[in-house]
Structure formats: structure tokens, C-alpha cells
Enzyme design. Structure first.
Site, mmCIF file in Angstrom:
data_model
loop_
_atom_site.group_PDB
_atom_site.id
_atom_site.type_symbol
_atom_site.label_atom_id
_atom_site.label_comp_id
_atom_site.label_asym_id
_atom_site.label_seq_id
_atom_site.Cartn_x
_atom_site.Cartn_y
_atom_site.Cartn_z
ATOM 1 N N TYR A 19 36.958 -46.992 -61.164
ATOM 2 C CA TYR A 19 36.073 -47.149 -60.008
ATOM 3 C C TYR A 19 36.313 -46.011 -59.009
ATOM 4 O O TYR A 19 35.362 -45.397 -58.522
ATOM 5 C CB TYR A 19 36.304 -48.515 -59.347
ATOM 6 N N GLU A 41 30.500 -56.108 -51.653
ATOM 7 C CA GLU A 41 31.334 -55.899 -50.458
ATOM 8 C C GLU A 41 31.421 -57.186 -49.644
ATOM 9 O O GLU A 41 32.477 -57.522 -49.118
ATOM 10 C CB GLU A 41 30.807 -54.746 -49.598
ATOM 11 N N TRP A 49 39.842 -55.875 -53.459
ATOM 12 C CA TRP A 49 38.755 -55.234 -54.201
ATOM 13 C C TRP A 49 38.990 -55.361 -55.699
ATOM 14 O O TRP A 49 38.038 -55.484 -56.474
ATOM 15 C CB TRP A 49 38.599 -53.776 -53.777
#
Length: 190
Positions: A19, A41, A49
Site C-alpha cells: 500500500y 478512511e 490502517w
């Protein structure tokens, strides 16, 4: 062979490294991808995350490929179905926010031609490149994320506080917050 220097937050997990290397901070101008990242988000709020990344494919399946036109039509039965899905983050408020955000997203598209045009106008369609040397220098929010957050809320979006919006700006490349020592920073500088 030399190891690439990355931002420390990328850690050692292959998913997180991929990522970081291929997505984070790289400009996204495709509306469905912008919608996906906005929802993810919001789902990340209060979590790591990495948790979101691990569940990302399941989210894509559960949320019809993050098609805002489909998500905007979800009803209470669909919310209940999503809340039973053990492969995604199951939070009723976040589920409802995703539906509300899809509806608001479509209104922005209708008004502005695309969500990309609306969002990227805040930076004159040019990413902001910061020159941070240490992670401690990277702010959790900025006056610009404050403004975008206020504007999104006025348009009916949920889970779009300034910190979430700044993380969003980073993830879709409106802001390049890769550290100056990171290979991606240098790559993006050309």
C-alpha cells in the site's frame, strides 16, 4: 542488494508495504477510487490502517465494489446484512455514514461533473509536496483539511473530521507526505 528506505509507518507487513509503495500519496483522480478511499478512511476511525487493509477486499465485495450509486440505495435490511459480515468492520454508525456519504457523493458529482473536480480544486489539481524528515513532523490535520472537512459536512458527509480528511488527502495523493528519505518521495519528485 540495497533495501529501499520507506516511511516508518509502512512497517514490515507485506500488505502495508505494498500500500505504501504503490498507492499512498499517489494522485487518485478516478471517482470510484476516491469514494472507496473516503469510506475506508471513515471506517478506519479509531482503528489501525492495517486492520482496514486486511479487510479491504471483503469491503469491496460487501459494498458492491464501492459503487456510490449502489451504496446510496442501501436500506436498513442491507445495513443489517453488513452488520452480520464478520469479514468487515461492523459498526452501525459507520455503515450508515457510508450510505449517507454515497448519497452526498452523487450530489457533488451531479453539481460539479465529478467528485474529482470538486476535491482537487482545493489544491488547484496539483499535489502539495511537503518535505518532512521525521514522522513526528507530519501533522494530523492542517487548515486546508479543516476547510475541506467543514465543506464536506455542509454537503451532508459524515465521518469527515479534519484528521480523517487529512489522512484521506494523504491517501489519494492530494498531499505527498512521504518522508524525504523515502524512495517514493524521490520517485514522485521525478
Amino acid at each position: 542488494m540495497c533495501e529501499k528506505t520507506r516511511c516508518a509507518w509502512a512497517g514490515e507487513l507485506p500488505l502495508s508495504i505494498a500500500y505504501h509503495d504503490r498507492e499512498w500519496g499517489r494522485p487518485v483522480r478516478e471517482d470510484n477510487k476516491l469514494f472507496e478511499m473516503l469510506i475506508l478512511e471513515g471506517m478506519q476511525a479509531g482503528l489501525s490502517w492495517n486492520t482496514v487493509l486486511k479487510k479491504r477486499e471483503a469491503f469491496r465485495q460487501a459494498f458492491d465494489g464501492f459503487d456510490p450509486a449502489k451504496v446510496a440505495l442501501y436500506d436498513e435490511a442491507k445495513v443489517q446484512q453488513l452488520l452480520q459480515n464478520k469479514d468487515i468492520i461492523r459498526n452501525r454508525l459507520k455503515m450508515r455514514a457510508a450510505i449517507t456519504n454515497a448519497q452526498a457523493f452523487l450530489k457533488v458529482q451531479e453539481r460539479c461533473g465529478s467528485f474529482h473536480q470538486f476535491l482537487w480544486a482545493y489544491v488547484d489539481d496539483t499535489p502539495i509536496t511537503n518535505h518532512w524528515q521525521k514522522m513526528e513532523e507530519v501533522p494530523p490535520s492542517t487548515p486546508l483539511s479543516d476547510q475541506i472537512s467543514r465543506d464536506l459536512k455542509k454537503l451532508g458527509f459524515k465521518f469527515v473530521g479534519s484528521t480523517i480528511v487529512y489522512a484521506y488527502m494523504q491517501s489519494v495523493g492530494m498531499v505527498n507526505d512521504h518522508l524525504t528519505s523515502c524512495f517514493v518521495y524521490r520517485e514522485m519528485q521525478g
